[in-house]
Scaffold this active site. Structure first.
Site, PDB file in Angstrom:
ATOM      1  N   ASP A   1       8.085 -17.448  39.989  1.00  0.00           N
ATOM      2  CA  ASP A   1       8.370 -18.861  40.230  1.00  0.00           C
ATOM      3  C   ASP A   1       9.715 -19.000  40.924  1.00  0.00           C
ATOM      4  O   ASP A   1      10.691 -19.496  40.349  1.00  0.00           O
ATOM      5  CB  ASP A   1       8.290 -19.642  38.897  1.00  0.00           C
ATOM      6  CG  ASP A   1       6.855 -19.720  38.403  1.00  0.00           C
ATOM      7  OD1 ASP A   1       5.940 -19.780  39.246  1.00  0.00           O
ATOM      8  OD2 ASP A   1       6.624 -19.710  37.179  1.00  0.00           O
TER       9      ASP A   1
ATOM     10  N   LYS B   1       2.596 -12.732  40.198  1.00  0.00           N
ATOM     11  CA  LYS B   1       1.842 -13.933  40.564  1.00  0.00           C
ATOM     12  C   LYS B   1       2.598 -14.710  41.639  1.00  0.00           C
ATOM     13  O   LYS B   1       3.735 -15.122  41.437  1.00  0.00           O
ATOM     14  CB  LYS B   1       1.614 -14.820  39.346  1.00  0.00           C
ATOM     15  CG  LYS B   1       0.807 -16.077  39.677  1.00  0.00           C
ATOM     16  CD  LYS B   1       0.388 -16.829  38.431  1.00  0.00           C
ATOM     17  CE  LYS B   1       1.449 -17.758  37.897  1.00  0.00           C
ATOM     18  NZ  LYS B   1       1.613 -18.997  38.676  1.00  0.00           N
TER      19      LYS B   1
ATOM     20  N   ASP C   1      -2.222 -17.181  43.292  1.00  0.00           N
ATOM     21  CA  ASP C   1      -2.609 -18.323  42.447  1.00  0.00           C
ATOM     22  C   ASP C   1      -2.545 -19.608  43.266  1.00  0.00           C
ATOM     23  O   ASP C   1      -1.620 -20.401  43.107  1.00  0.00           O
ATOM     24  CB  ASP C   1      -1.631 -18.355  41.251  1.00  0.00           C
ATOM     25  CG  ASP C   1      -1.901 -19.494  40.288  1.00  0.00           C
ATOM     26  OD1 ASP C   1      -3.036 -19.994  40.242  1.00  0.00           O
ATOM     27  OD2 ASP C   1      -0.959 -19.878  39.565  1.00  0.00           O
ATOM     28  N   LEU C   2      -3.531 -19.798  44.161  1.00  0.00           N
ATOM     29  CA  LEU C   2      -3.507 -20.988  45.027  1.00  0.00           C
ATOM     30  C   LEU C   2      -4.567 -22.013  44.622  1.00  0.00           C
ATOM     31  O   LEU C   2      -4.639 -23.095  45.210  1.00  0.00           O
ATOM     32  CB  LEU C   2      -3.650 -20.580  46.501  1.00  0.00           C
ATOM     33  CG  LEU C   2      -2.475 -19.727  47.027  1.00  0.00           C
ATOM     34  CD1 LEU C   2      -2.669 -19.374  48.492  1.00  0.00           C
ATOM     35  CD2 LEU C   2      -1.135 -20.442  46.842  1.00  0.00           C
ATOM     36  N   LYS C   3      -5.405 -21.688  43.667  1.00  0.00           N
ATOM     37  CA  LYS C   3      -6.368 -22.635  43.072  1.00  0.00           C
ATOM     38  C   LYS C   3      -7.080 -23.484  44.125  1.00  0.00           C
ATOM     39  O   LYS C   3      -6.986 -24.717  44.126  1.00  0.00           O
ATOM     40  CB  LYS C   3      -5.662 -23.567  42.077  1.00  0.00           C
ATOM     41  CG  LYS C   3      -4.977 -22.853  40.924  1.00  0.00           C
ATOM     42  CD  LYS C   3      -4.482 -23.847  39.879  1.00  0.00           C
ATOM     43  CE  LYS C   3      -3.740 -23.206  38.737  1.00  0.00           C
ATOM     44  NZ  LYS C   3      -2.384 -22.712  39.088  1.00  0.00           N
TER      45      LYS C   3
ATOM     46  N   ASP D   1     -12.141 -27.266  47.684  1.00  0.00           N
ATOM     47  CA  ASP D   1     -12.431 -27.945  48.957  1.00  0.00           C
ATOM     48  C   ASP D   1     -13.922 -27.765  49.208  1.00  0.00           C
ATOM     49  O   ASP D   1     -14.652 -27.292  48.328  1.00  0.00           O
ATOM     50  CB  ASP D   1     -11.579 -27.294  50.073  1.00  0.00           C
ATOM     51  CG  ASP D   1     -11.224 -28.283  51.184  1.00  0.00           C
ATOM     52  OD1 ASP D   1     -12.141 -28.989  51.650  1.00  0.00           O
ATOM     53  OD2 ASP D   1     -10.051 -28.337  51.585  1.00  0.00           O
ATOM     54  N   ILE D   2     -14.389 -28.101  50.414  1.00  0.00           N
ATOM     55  CA  ILE D   2     -15.813 -27.902  50.694  1.00  0.00           C
ATOM     56  C   ILE D   2     -16.096 -26.393  50.704  1.00  0.00           C
ATOM     57  O   ILE D   2     -15.181 -25.587  50.967  1.00  0.00           O
ATOM     58  CB  ILE D   2     -16.251 -28.566  52.019  1.00  0.00           C
ATOM     59  CG1 ILE D   2     -15.448 -28.028  53.194  1.00  0.00           C
ATOM     60  CG2 ILE D   2     -16.132 -30.093  51.922  1.00  0.00           C
ATOM     61  CD1 ILE D   2     -15.971 -28.484  54.555  1.00  0.00           C
TER      62      ILE D   2
ATOM     63  N   ASN E   1     -17.454 -24.115  52.639  1.00  0.00           N
ATOM     64  CA  ASN E   1     -17.105 -23.287  53.790  1.00  0.00           C
ATOM     65  C   ASN E   1     -15.597 -23.041  53.880  1.00  0.00           C
ATOM     66  O   ASN E   1     -15.148 -21.922  54.155  1.00  0.00           O
ATOM     67  CB  ASN E   1     -17.625 -23.986  55.063  1.00  0.00           C
ATOM     68  CG  ASN E   1     -17.371 -23.167  56.291  1.00  0.00           C
ATOM     69  OD1 ASN E   1     -17.809 -22.020  56.383  1.00  0.00           O
ATOM     70  ND2 ASN E   1     -16.640 -23.741  57.240  1.00  0.00           N
ATOM     71  N   THR E   2     -14.815 -24.077  53.614  1.00  0.00           N
ATOM     72  CA  THR E   2     -13.350 -23.953  53.693  1.00  0.00           C
ATOM     73  C   THR E   2     -12.815 -23.023  52.607  1.00  0.00           C
ATOM     74  O   THR E   2     -11.965 -22.166  52.863  1.00  0.00           O
ATOM     75  CB  THR E   2     -12.711 -25.358  53.572  1.00  0.00           C
ATOM     76  OG1 THR E   2     -13.203 -26.157  54.652  1.00  0.00           O
ATOM     77  CG2 THR E   2     -11.208 -25.308  53.618  1.00  0.00           C
TER      78      THR E   2
ATOM     79  N   THR F   1      -4.530 -26.964  31.797  1.00  0.00           N
ATOM     80  CA  THR F   1      -4.072 -27.193  30.416  1.00  0.00           C
ATOM     81  C   THR F   1      -3.191 -28.436  30.310  1.00  0.00           C
ATOM     82  O   THR F   1      -2.919 -28.898  29.215  1.00  0.00           O
ATOM     83  CB  THR F   1      -3.310 -25.966  29.870  1.00  0.00           C
ATOM     84  OG1 THR F   1      -2.353 -25.592  30.840  1.00  0.00           O
ATOM     85  CG2 THR F   1      -4.238 -24.829  29.588  1.00  0.00           C
TER      86      THR F   1
ATOM     87  N   GLY G   1       6.338 -15.826  32.624  1.00  0.00           N
ATOM     88  CA  GLY G   1       7.442 -16.123  33.532  1.00  0.00           C
ATOM     89  C   GLY G   1       8.779 -16.077  32.829  1.00  0.00           C
ATOM     90  O   GLY G   1       9.451 -15.050  32.757  1.00  0.00           O
ATOM     91  N   ARG G   2       9.166 -17.245  32.270  1.00  0.00           N
ATOM     92  CA  ARG G   2      10.530 -17.393  31.739  1.00  0.00           C
ATOM     93  C   ARG G   2      10.943 -16.399  30.661  1.00  0.00           C
ATOM     94  O   ARG G   2      12.121 -16.005  30.639  1.00  0.00           O
ATOM     95  CB  ARG G   2      10.732 -18.840  31.288  1.00  0.00           C
ATOM     96  CG  ARG G   2      10.895 -19.784  32.495  1.00  0.00           C
ATOM     97  CD  ARG G   2      10.695 -21.215  32.137  1.00  0.00           C
ATOM     98  NE  ARG G   2       9.300 -21.480  31.784  1.00  0.00           N
ATOM     99  CZ  ARG G   2       8.841 -22.666  31.422  1.00  0.00           C
ATOM    100  NH1 ARG G   2       9.670 -23.695  31.355  1.00  0.00           N
ATOM    101  NH2 ARG G   2       7.566 -22.831  31.133  1.00  0.00           N
TER     102      ARG G   2
HETATM  103  O1  C5P Z   1       7.592 -19.392  32.429  1.00  0.00           O
HETATM  104  P1  C5P Z   1       6.214 -19.353  31.861  1.00  0.00           P
HETATM  105  O2  C5P Z   1       5.887 -18.067  31.128  1.00  0.00           O
HETATM  106  O3  C5P Z   1       5.859 -20.577  31.068  1.00  0.00           O
HETATM  107  O4  C5P Z   1       5.315 -19.361  33.187  1.00  0.00           O
HETATM  108  C1  C5P Z   1       3.941 -19.319  33.135  1.00  0.00           C
HETATM  109  C2  C5P Z   1       3.361 -19.374  34.514  1.00  0.00           C
HETATM  110  O5  C5P Z   1       1.983 -19.697  34.355  1.00  0.00           O
HETATM  111  C3  C5P Z   1       3.938 -20.455  35.421  1.00  0.00           C
HETATM  112  O6  C5P Z   1       3.831 -19.965  36.775  1.00  0.00           O
HETATM  113  C4  C5P Z   1       3.022 -21.619  35.220  1.00  0.00           C
HETATM  114  O7  C5P Z   1       2.927 -22.471  36.341  1.00  0.00           O
HETATM  115  C5  C5P Z   1       1.704 -20.932  34.976  1.00  0.00           C
HETATM  116  N1  C5P Z   1       0.750 -21.692  34.170  1.00  0.00           N
HETATM  117  C6  C5P Z   1       1.054 -22.179  32.899  1.00  0.00           C
HETATM  118  N2  C5P Z   1       0.131 -22.851  32.179  1.00  0.00           N
HETATM  119  C7  C5P Z   1      -1.060 -23.053  32.692  1.00  0.00           C
HETATM  120  C8  C5P Z   1      -1.403 -22.575  33.941  1.00  0.00           C
HETATM  121  C9  C5P Z   1      -0.443 -21.889  34.670  1.00  0.00           C
HETATM  122  O8  C5P Z   1       2.148 -21.988  32.415  1.00  0.00           O
HETATM  123  N3  C5P Z   1      -1.943 -23.676  31.960  1.00  0.00           N
END
Ligand code: C5P
Length: 241
Positions: free
Chosen positions: A15, A37, A64-66, A69-70, A72-73, A126, A216-217
């Site tokens: 991030d 990620k 992780d671009l989720k 769209d239609i 084909n895209t 979530t 992440g954190r």
């Molecule tokens: O810092 P942390 O461990 O909370 O980061 C979790 C990563 O997962 C972040 O990139 C966050 O956007 C992603 N994420 C999340 N909860 C979700 C879906 C994705 O924390 N439900």
């Protein structure tokens, strides 16, 4: 579970928004985690160079671009993700069966075996609640929708889903042992919860059936991130036989 198996389950959430940051994290975490990620912020800022920067350091990538769209895209975007050589990529299951099937066919036509990225579906974010769903005309509980969309993803040929720790058991029961479950919202026992609400420890999440943990954190904000990654690996090996 061996240390290597546990390490490979950890996906570090990059991030950040600069290529310099990628180099720094790839060096700090080399050999300590399984994947990086790259999400919307980093990809919008740096583009495919972000993926290539991770790969230059020998790292694996979850793009992780989720997509939503239609058909084909989404299929063409997924194919470009596969051509970047990422290991995991995702789309929104709410785009429907035809969208998922078209993406799966496009990728399977060109890639196979270990070269083929595993394709994941996001079910219900979530951040969504029953109220969010009702506002867009969905009169079902979040849990019902998560299971329904996970089943649809599996039937459409997707390899797995991204899911909160609380949903792991339900999805495992509905979709079987080979369906991948990637779980954010994980907090090691030594770390702060930050803004994550329904958390599990890495050991609990893997014991419940998660294949990969997005973290992440707890690593990024630790005084010694490499050590934090090692502690998480140890926590996983200790709680899983
Ligand atoms: O810092 P942390 O461990 O909370 O980061 C979790 C990563 O997962 C972040 O990139 C966050 O956007 C992603 N994420 C999340 N909860 C979700 C879906 C994705 O924390 N439900």
């Amino acid at each position: 579970m061996t240390l290597e198996e546990a390490r490979n389950k950890i996906i570090f959430a990059l991030d950040v928004h600069g290529l310099d940051d990628i180099d720094r994290w790839a060096e700090t975490l080399a050999g300590k985690i399984g994947m990086f990620k790259v999400g919307k912020e980093l990809f919008t800022s740096c583009g495919p160079a972000a993926v290539k920067a991770v790969q230059r350091h020998g790292g694996n990538v979850f793009l992780d671009l989720k997509y939503h769209d239609i058909p084909n895209t989404v299929a063409n975007a997924m194919l470009e993700a596969a051509r970047l050589g990422v290991q995991l990529a995702n789309l929104h299951a709410l785009g429907g069966a035809e969208m998922m099937e078209t993406a799966v066919s496009a990728v399977h036509r060109e890639f196979s075996g270990a070269d083929r990225p595993r394709l994941l579906a996001v079910t219900i974010l979530t951040s969504s609640t029953a109220v969010t769903l009702r506002q867009i005309g969905i009169e079902h509980t979040v849990q019902d929708m998560v299971v329904r969309l996970a089943r649809l993803a599996r039937e459409s040929g997707m390899d797995g889903v991204v899911a909160s720790p609380q949903e792991i058991g339900l999805i495992r029961d509905a979709c079987g042992p080979d369906f991948l479950i990637v779980t954010p919202g994980v907090r090691p026992s030594f770390a702060a919860a930050d803004d994550q609400k329904r958390i599990m420890t890495p050991g609990e999440a893997v014991s419940s059936g998660a294949d990969y943990l997005v973290i992440g954190r707890p690593i990024a904000k630790a005084a010694d991130p490499g050590h934090s990654a090692d502690l998480i690996t140890a926590e996983i090996t200790e709680s899983v036989a």
